[in-house]
Design an enzyme around this catalytic site. Structure first.
Site, short mmCIF file in Angstrom:
data_model
loop_
_atom_site.label_atom_id
_atom_site.label_comp_id
_atom_site.label_asym_id
_atom_site.label_seq_id
_atom_site.Cartn_x
_atom_site.Cartn_y
_atom_site.Cartn_z
N GLU A 172 6.92 11.39 3.67
CA GLU A 172 7.82 10.65 4.56
C GLU A 172 9.04 10.11 3.81
O GLU A 172 9.68 9.15 4.26
CB GLU A 172 7.07 9.49 5.25
N HIS A 212 -1.25 3.19 9.22
CA HIS A 212 -1.90 3.74 10.41
C HIS A 212 -2.88 2.71 10.98
O HIS A 212 -4.09 2.91 10.96
CB HIS A 212 -2.69 5.00 10.04
N GLU A 246 3.51 -16.52 18.70
CA GLU A 246 4.29 -16.37 17.48
C GLU A 246 5.06 -15.05 17.43
O GLU A 246 6.01 -14.92 16.66
CB GLU A 246 3.35 -16.43 16.26
N HIS A 289 0.41 7.97 15.92
CA HIS A 289 0.48 8.15 14.46
C HIS A 289 0.39 6.81 13.70
O HIS A 289 -0.59 6.57 13.00
CB HIS A 289 1.77 8.90 14.08
#
Ligand code: 13P
Ligand code: ZN
Length: 279
Positions: A113, A138, A166, A207
């Site tokens: 990536e 993941h 929050e 993903h």
């Protein structure tokens, strides 16, 4: 290599692995190094390494150095053997190539990536020079939601914000979503970097998640906050497809006033249905 940076990079890899966000080689981490951090390790860098193509082009990162996990490497192993699992890379002067100047001592290449990481780091640098960390994981609950929520960042943001008061304070810019795409290349990198121009969280459908931060704690904390809210939403959805009570758009506006936030009105639509995931 024993520096403060190595310790904080390692710590996030270990803690995130313990969270269950990094099965096998899942996930990756990158950091745009400060000049003084490069100077600290200068003597260890091999500037003779050969240049390799970046799938994509990041001219605003020319000549910069990055610490990045290796492709196929396991987050849990970073602590055990940093030099086997992590690299320092340098980008060339026009942002089209990189070389491994340190690490990955037993061979290998930076994360698959890398395009996404570098493209994100490039837009982040332009947005705020202090945003140096890009982190991909993941986390199961967030990914699970991508099978039942529409591919719509406004709906995704709103449903997650509602789960924990929050949330809008931690990520007031909301969440961007990327529909399912083949990972590991330039196209998904371009889509993610488009989100990172304004937002700190991008969810890749079916993903995982990308987040950014000024430091490792901030990036990790953001992943943790989104994933915890996602876990609560999964629990709620396992009981019912509807929320009987929730935070209203006016409630969010009150939070915005209290915490001096700019919450985009596009997330504060009036719901016509109490069904989770419907507008
Ligand atoms: P790498 O091992 O190449 O970093 O890939 C892991 C991953 O999560 C791909 O999206
Ligand atoms: Zn992944």
């Amino acid at each position: 290599m024993k520096t403060e940076l190595v310790s904080s990079f390692t710590r996030i890899c270990t803690e995130a692995y313990q969270q269950g966000w990094h099965e096998r080689n899942g996930g990756n981490l990158s950091y745009r190094m400060r000049e003084k951090e490069v100077e600290e390790v200068r003597d260890l860098l091999n500037e003779e390494a050969k240049w390799q193509d970046i799938d994509g082009c990041v001219p605003k990162l020319a000549n910069e150095y990055f610490m990045v996990t290796g492709s196929g490497k396991y987050m849990k192993n970073v602590q055990r053997d940093f030099a086997d699992n992590v690299a320092i890379i340098r980008v060339n002067e026009d942002g089209t190539k990189y070389k491994i100047v340190w690490g990955l001592v037993n061979g290998g290449r930076p994360t698959s990536e890398l395009s996404s990481h570098l493209m994100n780091l490039e837009v982040l640098k332009q947005r705020d020079d202090g945003l140096r960390v890009v982190y991909h994981a993941h986390p199961a609950n967030t990914v699970a939601l991508t099978f039942v929520l529409p591919v719509d960042g406004e709906v995704f943001t709103r449903e997650i914000w509602e789960m924990e008061t929050e949330c809008p304070v931690v990520f007031p810019q909301g969440i961007g979503v990327v529909p399912w795409m083949v990972p590991g290349g330039k196209e998904i990198g371009i889509k993610t970097a488009e989100i990172m121009k304004r937002q700190n969280v991008a969810i890749w459908y079916h993903h995982g998640m990308f987040v950014c931060g000024h430091d490792f704690d901030e990036a990790y904390g953001l992943m943790e906050t989104v994933e915890k809210a996602a876990e609560m939403l999964v629990k709620v959805m396992s009981m019912s497809d509807r929320k009987l009570n929730t935070v209203t758009p006016e409630g969010f506006r009150q939070i915005a006033r209290q915490y001096h936030l700019q919450l985009d009105e596009r997330y504060l639509y009036e719901k016509k249905s109490d069904k989770i995931g419907e507008r």
